[in-house]
Design a protein around this motif. Structure first.
Motif, PDB file in Angstrom:
ATOM      1  N   ASP A  80      35.608  82.065  36.281  1.00 12.63           N
ATOM      2  CA  ASP A  80      35.042  80.717  36.367  1.00 12.63           C
ATOM      3  C   ASP A  80      36.004  79.631  35.892  1.00 12.63           C
ATOM      4  O   ASP A  80      35.976  78.510  36.381  1.00 12.63           O
ATOM      5  CB  ASP A  80      33.721  80.633  35.598  1.00 12.63           C
ATOM      6  N   SER A  81      36.884  79.953  34.946  1.00 14.20           N
ATOM      7  CA  SER A  81      37.773  78.934  34.386  1.00 14.20           C
ATOM      8  C   SER A  81      39.253  79.271  34.517  1.00 14.20           C
ATOM      9  O   SER A  81      40.107  78.386  34.377  1.00 14.20           O
ATOM     10  CB  SER A  81      37.451  78.734  32.900  1.00 14.20           C
ATOM     11  N   GLY A  82      39.571  80.534  34.772  1.00 14.82           N
ATOM     12  CA  GLY A  82      40.967  80.951  34.799  1.00 14.82           C
ATOM     13  C   GLY A  82      41.549  81.212  33.428  1.00 14.82           C
ATOM     14  O   GLY A  82      42.716  81.600  33.301  1.00 14.82           O
ATOM     15  N   ALA A  83      40.766  81.008  32.356  1.00 14.68           N
ATOM     16  CA  ALA A  83      41.245  81.265  30.998  1.00 14.68           C
ATOM     17  C   ALA A  83      41.508  82.755  30.820  1.00 14.68           C
ATOM     18  O   ALA A  83      40.791  83.594  31.376  1.00 14.68           O
ATOM     19  CB  ALA A  83      40.214  80.777  29.979  1.00 14.68           C
ATOM     20  N   GLN A  84      42.498  83.058  30.030  1.00 14.11           N
ATOM     21  CA  GLN A  84      42.878  84.447  29.811  1.00 14.11           C
ATOM     22  C   GLN A  84      42.797  84.792  28.323  1.00 14.11           C
ATOM     23  O   GLN A  84      43.275  84.050  27.471  1.00 14.11           O
ATOM     24  CB  GLN A  84      44.301  84.702  30.317  1.00 14.11           C
ATOM     25  N   TYR A  85      42.174  85.923  28.038  1.00 11.79           N
ATOM     26  CA  TYR A  85      42.058  86.422  26.676  1.00 11.79           C
ATOM     27  C   TYR A  85      42.880  87.697  26.563  1.00 11.79           C
ATOM     28  O   TYR A  85      42.755  88.602  27.384  1.00 11.79           O
ATOM     29  CB  TYR A  85      40.586  86.689  26.325  1.00 11.79           C
ATOM     30  N   ARG A  86      43.717  87.772  25.520  1.00 12.43           N
ATOM     31  CA  ARG A  86      44.633  88.901  25.368  1.00 12.43           C
ATOM     32  C   ARG A  86      44.338  89.616  24.051  1.00 12.43           C
ATOM     33  O   ARG A  86      44.344  89.001  22.981  1.00 12.43           O
ATOM     34  CB  ARG A  86      46.075  88.400  25.408  1.00 12.43           C
ATOM     35  N   PHE A  87      44.061  90.903  24.133  1.00  6.82           N
ATOM     36  CA  PHE A  87      43.720  91.720  22.980  1.00  6.82           C
ATOM     37  C   PHE A  87      44.810  92.766  22.784  1.00  6.82           C
ATOM     38  O   PHE A  87      45.116  93.519  23.710  1.00  6.82           O
ATOM     39  CB  PHE A  87      42.364  92.406  23.191  1.00  6.82           C
ATOM     40  N   VAL A  88      45.379  92.819  21.589  1.00  2.00           N
ATOM     41  CA  VAL A  88      46.491  93.722  21.305  1.00  2.00           C
ATOM     42  C   VAL A  88      46.099  94.625  20.139  1.00  2.00           C
ATOM     43  O   VAL A  88      45.802  94.140  19.042  1.00  2.00           O
ATOM     44  CB  VAL A  88      47.774  92.939  20.961  1.00  2.00           C
ATOM     45  N   LEU A  89      46.086  95.927  20.374  1.00  2.00           N
ATOM     46  CA  LEU A  89      45.724  96.894  19.343  1.00  2.00           C
ATOM     47  C   LEU A  89      46.963  97.310  18.559  1.00  2.00           C
ATOM     48  O   LEU A  89      48.080  97.259  19.072  1.00  2.00           O
ATOM     49  CB  LEU A  89      45.075  98.115  19.993  1.00  2.00           C
ATOM     50  N   PRO A  90      46.780  97.749  17.319  1.00  2.00           N
ATOM     51  CA  PRO A  90      47.935  98.214  16.540  1.00  2.00           C
ATOM     52  C   PRO A  90      48.406  99.574  17.035  1.00  2.00           C
ATOM     53  O   PRO A  90      47.640 100.343  17.621  1.00  2.00           O
ATOM     54  CB  PRO A  90      47.384  98.308  15.119  1.00  2.00           C
ATOM     55  N   GLY A  91      49.664  99.851  16.805  1.00  2.00           N
ATOM     56  CA  GLY A  91      50.210 101.152  17.173  1.00  2.00           C
ATOM     57  C   GLY A  91      49.986 102.172  16.080  1.00  2.00           C
ATOM     58  O   GLY A  91      49.522 101.845  14.978  1.00  2.00           O
ATOM     59  N   PRO A  92      50.305 103.439  16.352  1.00  2.00           N
ATOM     60  CA  PRO A  92      50.180 104.471  15.319  1.00  2.00           C
ATOM     61  C   PRO A  92      51.189 104.249  14.204  1.00  2.00           C
ATOM     62  O   PRO A  92      52.218 103.606  14.403  1.00  2.00           O
ATOM     63  CB  PRO A  92      50.468 105.765  16.086  1.00  2.00           C
ATOM     64  N   ASP A  93      50.873 104.769  13.025  1.00  2.00           N
ATOM     65  CA  ASP A  93      51.807 104.655  11.905  1.00  2.00           C
ATOM     66  C   ASP A  93      53.137 105.342  12.251  1.00  2.00           C
ATOM     67  O   ASP A  93      53.167 106.364  12.927  1.00  2.00           O
ATOM     68  CB  ASP A  93      51.213 105.283  10.641  1.00  2.00           C
ATOM     69  N   TRP A  94      54.200 104.760  11.759  1.00  2.00           N
ATOM     70  CA  TRP A  94      55.548 105.244  12.071  1.00  2.00           C
ATOM     71  C   TRP A  94      55.956 106.294  11.043  1.00  2.00           C
ATOM     72  O   TRP A  94      56.131 105.992   9.863  1.00  2.00           O
ATOM     73  CB  TRP A  94      56.517 104.070  12.047  1.00  2.00           C
ATOM     74  N   PRO A  95      56.158 107.561  11.453  1.00  2.00           N
ATOM     75  CA  PRO A  95      56.567 108.588  10.487  1.00  2.00           C
ATOM     76  C   PRO A  95      58.044 108.445  10.140  1.00  2.00           C
ATOM     77  O   PRO A  95      58.854 108.065  10.986  1.00  2.00           O
ATOM     78  CB  PRO A  95      56.299 109.898  11.241  1.00  2.00           C
ATOM     79  N   PRO A  96      58.437 108.756   8.906  1.00  2.00           N
ATOM     80  CA  PRO A  96      59.845 108.594   8.495  1.00  2.00           C
ATOM     81  C   PRO A  96      60.815 109.371   9.379  1.00  2.00           C
ATOM     82  O   PRO A  96      61.931 108.902   9.639  1.00  2.00           O
ATOM     83  CB  PRO A  96      59.849 109.130   7.060  1.00  2.00           C
ATOM     84  N   GLU A  97      60.407 110.537   9.856  1.00  2.00           N
ATOM     85  CA  GLU A  97      61.334 111.338  10.664  1.00  2.00           C
ATOM     86  C   GLU A  97      61.638 110.686  12.011  1.00  2.00           C
ATOM     87  O   GLU A  97      62.649 111.002  12.646  1.00  2.00           O
ATOM     88  CB  GLU A  97      60.776 112.744  10.885  1.00  2.00           C
ATOM     89  N   ALA A  98      60.767 109.769  12.461  1.00  2.00           N
ATOM     90  CA  ALA A  98      61.010 109.110  13.745  1.00  2.00           C
ATOM     91  C   ALA A  98      62.244 108.223  13.678  1.00  2.00           C
ATOM     92  O   ALA A  98      62.983 108.103  14.655  1.00  2.00           O
ATOM     93  CB  ALA A  98      59.787 108.296  14.159  1.00  2.00           C
ATOM     94  N   THR A  99      62.472 107.580  12.524  1.00  2.00           N
ATOM     95  CA  THR A  99      63.663 106.737  12.382  1.00  2.00           C
ATOM     96  C   THR A  99      64.924 107.566  12.536  1.00  2.00           C
ATOM     97  O   THR A  99      65.889 107.152  13.207  1.00  2.00           O
ATOM     98  CB  THR A  99      63.658 106.032  11.019  1.00  2.00           C
ATOM     99  N   ALA A 100      64.935 108.750  11.947  1.00  2.00           N
ATOM    100  CA  ALA A 100      66.097 109.633  12.081  1.00  2.00           C
ATOM    101  C   ALA A 100      66.304 110.035  13.538  1.00  2.00           C
ATOM    102  O   ALA A 100      67.448 110.097  14.018  1.00  2.00           O
ATOM    103  CB  ALA A 100      65.912 110.870  11.210  1.00  2.00           C
ATOM    104  N   MET A 101      65.214 110.297  14.265  1.00  2.00           N
ATOM    105  CA  MET A 101      65.328 110.663  15.676  1.00  2.00           C
ATOM    106  C   MET A 101      65.927 109.524  16.497  1.00  2.00           C
ATOM    107  O   MET A 101      66.761 109.746  17.383  1.00  2.00           O
ATOM    108  CB  MET A 101      63.952 111.055  16.236  1.00  2.00           C
ATOM    109  N   ILE A 102      65.505 108.290  16.200  1.00  2.00           N
ATOM    110  CA  ILE A 102      66.034 107.126  16.922  1.00  2.00           C
ATOM    111  C   ILE A 102      67.539 107.011  16.704  1.00  2.00           C
ATOM    112  O   ILE A 102      68.317 106.843  17.651  1.00  2.00           O
ATOM    113  CB  ILE A 102      65.321 105.838  16.461  1.00  2.00           C
ATOM    114  N   PHE A 103      67.980 107.128  15.450  1.00  2.00           N
ATOM    115  CA  PHE A 103      69.403 106.971  15.157  1.00  2.00           C
ATOM    116  C   PHE A 103      70.220 108.123  15.733  1.00  2.00           C
ATOM    117  O   PHE A 103      71.343 107.923  16.199  1.00  2.00           O
ATOM    118  CB  PHE A 103      69.619 106.826  13.659  1.00  2.00           C
TER     119      PHE A 103
END
Length: 317
Positions: free
Chosen positions: A99-122
């Motif tokens: 009816d108006s063209g207005a847009q509503y955006r909903f953003v959910l949080p992501g899962p907690d980041w485990p410490p071992e993931a940082t090592a995998m990235i590097f």
């Protein structure tokens, strides 16, 4: 041509739909949803592909939504490197009112980041980052990952002869900038609200924003600063120049994806050897092309290329 690697640490499965009106305490019948792989770095890679370029998307994914994102990227022909995480990759959704063209955006949080993931990235970056490459780190940071990790990424890039382009926000951005001591980011992109938060005050016009960008450059936080100012255009600052790219006039359909399209086009142009000024001109055109597309869609590559000629660049005193 320099190789481009994008990194998305907090991706999302984007859903977009329409409904007649937003009414509380009532079932709202929606149109069939559109599904897109989302998250800053993912969208940068998708924009690069739409512009005729090539990149590799490194993405942290988990669960069924992560598998869906990987499949959608494969369908678009984007090369992907997956970092597997526990938990479920988040979702976000945009609802447009008919009816108006207005847009509503909903953003959910992501899962907690485990410490071992940082090592995998590097570890993965150590195998993939080499001289002259561009690493584009874009999007929000997942819960549990500090902004100081972004500084470590910049240091890893410099040690490998690569360059890091950063586009994030919130506490992670503030912490990253405050943690930098010796290795500046190759490029830092923000919008006006993010610049205000980082500066700790309101920056009311282009000249104040340019002065703030110069301060980031002079204090060794970034070699180039890009400030996106929506329909007005884009401000670029380096040690040698301050300039403004006026956005070409286009019809606004949805602002979703404009910043990612801008960064994708800018990164691609830099990888092709274009100057910072010409790269940001291409980025401004891509952002303008993106706002003409609905929902979570990114820039139309052909339109973005045509709009470059309409982007006027002017120096700031």
């Amino acid at each position: 041509m320099r190789q481009i690697l994008t990194l998305t640490l907090n991706p999302a499965l984007d859903l977009a739909t329409e409904t007649e009106a937003l009414v509380p305490n009532k079932k709202l019948r929606c149109a069939a949803p559109r599904l897109d792989p989302g998250g800053g770095g993912i969208n940068v890679s998708r924009a690069i592909a739409r512009l005729g370029g090539v990149s590799t998307a490194m993405v942290a994914l988990g669960g069924a939504t992560g598998e869906t994102i990987a499949a959608l990227l494969a369908d678009e022909g984007v090369e992907i490197v997956t970092i597997s995480l526990p938990g479920l990759t988040r979702q976000s959704f945009a609802v447009t009112l008919r009816d108006s063209g207005a847009q509503y955006r909903f953003v959910l949080p992501g899962p907690d980041w485990p410490p071992e993931a940082t090592a995998m990235i590097f570890d993965e970056l150590a195998r993939r980052i080499g001289p002259e490459q561009l690493l584009v780190v874009s999007g929000s940071m997942p819960p549990g990952l500090s902004g100081a990790a972004l500084v470590r990424l910049a240091e890893r890039c410099q040690a490998s002869g690569a360059e890091m382009l950063l586009d994030t926000s919130g506490a992670a951005l503030v912490e990253a900038i405050s943690s930098i001591e010796e290795v500046p980011f190759g490029l830092l992109r923000m919008d006006g609200a993010e610049a205000d938060e980082l500066a700790g005050r309101g920056l009311s016009n282009a000249r104040e924003l340019a002065a703030f960008g110069k301060d980031l450059v002079w204090t060794g936080k970034a070699r180039r600063v890009v400030l996106s100012l929506g329909a007005s255009g884009t401000l670029g600052v380096s040690a040698t120049e301050s300039f403004f790219c006026d956005a070409p006039p286009v019809e606004l359909v949805s602002a979703v994806g404009a910043g990612d399209s801008l960064l994708g086009a800018t990164a691609l142009a830099l990888a092709q050897g274009q100057s910072f000024r010409e790269a940001l001109r291409a980025g401004t055109a891509a952002a303008a092309a993106a706002v003409t597309t609905p929902a979570t869609q990114l820039c139309d590559g052909a339109l973005a290329h045509r709009l470059v000629a309409e982007v006027k660049v002017r120096d700031l005193e």
